[in-house]
Design a protein around this motif. Structure first.
Motif, PDB file in Angstrom:
ATOM      1  N   SER A  96       0.823  -1.213   0.000  1.00 46.51           N
ATOM      2  CA  SER A  96       0.000   0.000   0.000  1.00 46.51           C
ATOM      3  C   SER A  96       0.858   1.264   0.000  1.00 46.51           C
ATOM      4  CB  SER A  96      -0.935   0.004   1.216  1.00 46.51           C
ATOM      5  OG  SER A  96      -0.203   0.180   2.418  1.00 46.51           O
ATOM      6  N   PHE A  97       2.115   1.157   0.471  1.00 44.07           N
ATOM      7  CA  PHE A  97       2.993   2.322   0.513  1.00 44.07           C
ATOM      8  C   PHE A  97       3.903   2.408  -0.710  1.00 44.07           C
ATOM      9  CE2 PHE A  97       6.945   4.462   1.849  1.00 44.07           C
ATOM     10  CZ  PHE A  97       6.425   5.698   2.209  1.00 44.07           C
ATOM     11  N   TYR A  98       4.419   1.265  -1.145  1.00 39.98           N
ATOM     12  CA  TYR A  98       5.423   1.281  -2.206  1.00 39.98           C
ATOM     13  C   TYR A  98       4.847   1.074  -3.608  1.00 39.98           C
ATOM     14  CZ  TYR A  98       8.978   1.121   1.440  1.00 39.98           C
ATOM     15  OH  TYR A  98       9.782   1.425   2.527  1.00 39.98           O
ATOM     16  N   GLU A  99       3.649   0.472  -3.727  1.00 40.21           N
ATOM     17  CA  GLU A  99       3.119   0.166  -5.053  1.00 40.21           C
ATOM     18  C   GLU A  99       2.268   1.288  -5.642  1.00 40.21           C
ATOM     19  OE1 GLU A  99       3.976  -2.369  -6.830  1.00 40.21           O
ATOM     20  OE2 GLU A  99       5.195  -3.235  -5.211  1.00 40.21           O
ATOM     21  N   ASN A 102      -0.534   7.536  -4.089  1.00 41.44           N
ATOM     22  CA  ASN A 102      -1.632   8.076  -3.284  1.00 41.44           C
ATOM     23  C   ASN A 102      -2.744   7.042  -3.251  1.00 41.44           C
ATOM     24  OD1 ASN A 102      -3.897   9.501  -2.274  1.00 41.44           O
ATOM     25  ND2 ASN A 102      -3.048  11.443  -2.985  1.00 41.44           N
ATOM     26  N   LEU A 103      -2.797   6.267  -2.181  1.00 42.66           N
ATOM     27  CA  LEU A 103      -3.733   5.148  -2.119  1.00 42.66           C
ATOM     28  C   LEU A 103      -5.185   5.616  -2.141  1.00 42.66           C
ATOM     29  CD1 LEU A 103      -4.244   2.130  -1.801  1.00 42.66           C
ATOM     30  CD2 LEU A 103      -4.031   2.420   0.680  1.00 42.66           C
ATOM     31  N   GLN A 104      -5.531   6.595  -1.336  1.00 47.36           N
ATOM     32  CA  GLN A 104      -6.913   7.066  -1.275  1.00 47.36           C
ATOM     33  C   GLN A 104      -7.383   7.574  -2.633  1.00 47.36           C
ATOM     34  OE1 GLN A 104      -9.325   7.323   1.044  1.00 47.36           O
ATOM     35  NE2 GLN A 104      -8.320   6.667   2.927  1.00 47.36           N
ATOM     36  N   GLN A 105      -6.571   8.371  -3.295  1.00 42.99           N
ATOM     37  CA  GLN A 105      -6.945   8.901  -4.594  1.00 42.99           C
ATOM     38  C   GLN A 105      -7.048   7.793  -5.635  1.00 42.99           C
ATOM     39  OE1 GLN A 105      -7.786  12.112  -5.156  1.00 42.99           O
ATOM     40  NE2 GLN A 105      -8.383  11.502  -7.233  1.00 42.99           N
ATOM     41  N   GLY A 106      -6.136   6.832  -5.552  1.00 38.91           N
ATOM     42  CA  GLY A 106      -6.174   5.713  -6.488  1.00 38.91           C
ATOM     43  C   GLY A 106      -7.443   4.890  -6.329  1.00 38.91           C
ATOM     44  N   LEU A 107      -7.843   4.615  -5.085  1.00 38.88           N
ATOM     45  CA  LEU A 107      -9.069   3.855  -4.856  1.00 38.88           C
ATOM     46  C   LEU A 107     -10.299   4.627  -5.326  1.00 38.88           C
ATOM     47  CD1 LEU A 107      -8.388   2.334  -1.306  1.00 38.88           C
ATOM     48  CD2 LEU A 107      -8.460   1.113  -3.491  1.00 38.88           C
ATOM     49  N   ASN A 108     -10.306   5.915  -5.090  1.00 42.94           N
ATOM     50  CA  ASN A 108     -11.438   6.739  -5.506  1.00 42.94           C
ATOM     51  C   ASN A 108     -11.593   6.737  -7.034  1.00 42.94           C
ATOM     52  OD1 ASN A 108     -13.458   9.028  -4.615  1.00 42.94           O
ATOM     53  ND2 ASN A 108     -12.328   9.848  -6.363  1.00 42.94           N
ATOM     54  N   ASN A 109     -10.488   6.928  -7.748  1.00 39.85           N
ATOM     55  CA  ASN A 109     -10.547   6.920  -9.212  1.00 39.85           C
ATOM     56  C   ASN A 109     -10.931   5.545  -9.743  1.00 39.85           C
ATOM     57  OD1 ASN A 109      -9.785   9.602  -9.212  1.00 39.85           O
ATOM     58  ND2 ASN A 109      -7.624   9.179  -9.624  1.00 39.85           N
ATOM     59  N   LEU A 110     -10.394   4.506  -9.126  1.00 39.98           N
ATOM     60  CA  LEU A 110     -10.703   3.146  -9.564  1.00 39.98           C
ATOM     61  C   LEU A 110     -12.184   2.829  -9.363  1.00 39.98           C
ATOM     62  CD1 LEU A 110      -9.523   0.420 -10.576  1.00 39.98           C
ATOM     63  CD2 LEU A 110      -9.215  -0.212  -8.174  1.00 39.98           C
ATOM     64  N   ALA A 111     -12.732   3.194  -8.208  1.00 36.35           N
ATOM     65  CA  ALA A 111     -14.138   2.926  -7.923  1.00 36.35           C
ATOM     66  C   ALA A 111     -15.043   3.732  -8.853  1.00 36.35           C
ATOM     67  CB  ALA A 111     -14.445   3.250  -6.466  1.00 36.35           C
ATOM     68  N   THR A 112     -14.704   4.994  -9.089  1.00 39.44           N
ATOM     69  CA  THR A 112     -15.513   5.845  -9.969  1.00 39.44           C
ATOM     70  C   THR A 112     -15.550   5.299 -11.388  1.00 39.44           C
ATOM     71  OG1 THR A 112     -14.985   7.810  -8.650  1.00 39.44           O
ATOM     72  CG2 THR A 112     -15.766   8.166 -10.890  1.00 39.44           C
ATOM     73  N   THR A 113     -14.394   4.904 -11.898  1.00 41.95           N
ATOM     74  CA  THR A 113     -14.315   4.376 -13.269  1.00 41.95           C
ATOM     75  C   THR A 113     -15.157   3.115 -13.432  1.00 41.95           C
ATOM     76  OG1 THR A 113     -12.091   5.295 -13.536  1.00 41.95           O
ATOM     77  CG2 THR A 113     -12.757   3.548 -15.050  1.00 41.95           C
ATOM     78  N   ASP A 148      -3.065  -5.688  -5.981  1.00 46.34           N
ATOM     79  CA  ASP A 148      -1.675  -5.313  -6.255  1.00 46.34           C
ATOM     80  C   ASP A 148      -1.217  -4.159  -5.371  1.00 46.34           C
ATOM     81  OD1 ASP A 148      -1.559  -7.248  -8.255  1.00 46.34           O
ATOM     82  OD2 ASP A 148      -2.225  -5.847  -9.813  1.00 46.34           O
ATOM     83  N   TRP A 149      -2.167  -3.460  -4.746  1.00 51.29           N
ATOM     84  CA  TRP A 149      -1.849  -2.360  -3.837  1.00 51.29           C
ATOM     85  C   TRP A 149      -1.889  -2.795  -2.378  1.00 51.29           C
ATOM     86  CZ3 TRP A 149      -5.868   1.420  -6.425  1.00 51.29           C
ATOM     87  CH2 TRP A 149      -5.445   1.697  -7.732  1.00 51.29           C
ATOM     88  N   GLY A 150      -2.090  -4.106  -2.149  1.00 50.17           N
ATOM     89  CA  GLY A 150      -2.176  -4.592  -0.779  1.00 50.17           C
ATOM     90  C   GLY A 150      -3.477  -4.227  -0.102  1.00 50.17           C
ATOM     91  N   VAL A 151      -4.531  -4.017  -0.885  1.00 50.96           N
ATOM     92  CA  VAL A 151      -5.819  -3.582  -0.355  1.00 50.96           C
ATOM     93  C   VAL A 151      -6.894  -4.598  -0.743  1.00 50.96           C
ATOM     94  CG1 VAL A 151      -7.631  -1.823  -0.533  1.00 50.96           C
ATOM     95  CG2 VAL A 151      -5.237  -1.141  -0.336  1.00 50.96           C
TER      96      VAL A 151
END
Length: 279
Positions: A96-99, A102-113, A148-151
């Motif tokens: 979640s830190f190295y891959e 910005n985890l929060q922003q990445g999840l938000n964009n992924l969910a929206t798409t 892949d983001w550990g989430v």
């Protein structure tokens, strides 16, 4: 004496800098000389001051991501405003830190798409009746990438699907028409059943009367009397209304009605015999 105090202060400072307390439900990452070194678990941990550095501390508990209302076009070209919530948790702190930066922003964009993509594959009617299926489809797509983001994505809930006001009015009119149609069908079915019951009752009554006439010829006079009495009662009811047109029928004509009933019975009886002989 003073050098000893200085040494003691250095040791105390070193111990304070080396001790790291991680709260329950959290984890932390340590880098040594700029490279990832190890993960700190909840409780008291020690690191090497000036060499080790805590670069991240985050929770491993379930978290909530609120997706703001999105404008989406359905398969049948209807504009909708859709919003949702995503429940997620960090499974691998290092990923979640190295891959991802910005985890929060990445999840938000992924969910929206993925939300837009799934809605666009369905018609307006399907979005209203298959919301659980769409939630599951979005969940699976999110987990394909987020692992892949550990989430881990735990749940996806589409909270509201709002069509334009004109479409809402059309849907309300359609629902009202369906309710009226269903009510009309229920009324018609009730009337049909009542008519069937009435016909069955009339048939039963005629059978009882016919059987009584066959078994007891004297009942013919009784039947004439009952028919005449019915005509008298009907005439009285008609005369009770001020606006009604009164039609009186001579009770003496009840014999004609009686003869008709007897004739119908004879025809019915002969028909039954013919059918039996043919069989």
């Amino acid at each position: 004496m003073e050098p000893m105090i200085a040494v003691a202060l250095v040791l105390v400072g070193y111990a304070v800098g080396a001790a790291k307390i991680i709260n329950e439900g959290n984890e932390a990452l340590v880098e040594r000389l700029g490279r990832k070194h190890r993960k700190l678990s909840p409780g008291l941990n020690f690191i090497v001051p000036f060499i080790d550095q805590v670069v991240m501390e985050d929770t491993t508990r379930e978290q909530l991501l609120d997706i703001k209302p999105q404008n989406v076009i359905t398969k049948d070209n209807i504009y909708l405003e859709v919003d949702a919530v995503v429940y997620w948790r960090i499974n691998d702190m290092q990923k979640s830190f190295y891959e991802i930066d910005n985890l929060q922003q990445g999840l938000n964009n992924l969910a929206t798409t993925n939300l837009r993509q799934i809605i666009a594959q369905n018609t307006l009617e399907q979005t209203n009746v298959a919301r659980a299926e769409m939630d599951q489809a979005i969940l699976e797509k999110l987990n394909d990438t987020s692992k892949d983001w550990g989430v881990q994505i735990l749940r996806v809930d589409i909270q509201s699907i709002n069509p334009p006001e004109s479409v809402q009015k059309s849907m309300e009119m359609q629902r009202a028409a369906e309710i009226e149609s269903h009510a009309a069908i229920e009324i018609a079915e009730g009337q049909r059943q009542a008519s069937v019951k009435k016909a069955e009752g009339t048939m039963t009554s005629m059978q009882i009367i016919s059987e009584a006439i066959r078994s007891n010829p004297e009942s013919r006079e009784i039947l004439r009397y009952l028919v005449a009495q019915d005509y008298v009662e009907a005439s009285q009811k008609l005369s009770a209304s001020e606006n009604a047109k009164i039609i009186f029928m001579d009770p003496g004509k009840s014999k004609d009605i009686y003869d008709q009933v007897v004739a119908d019975e004879v025809v019915h009886k002969d028909t039954g015999k013919n059918i039996s002989s043919e069989n």
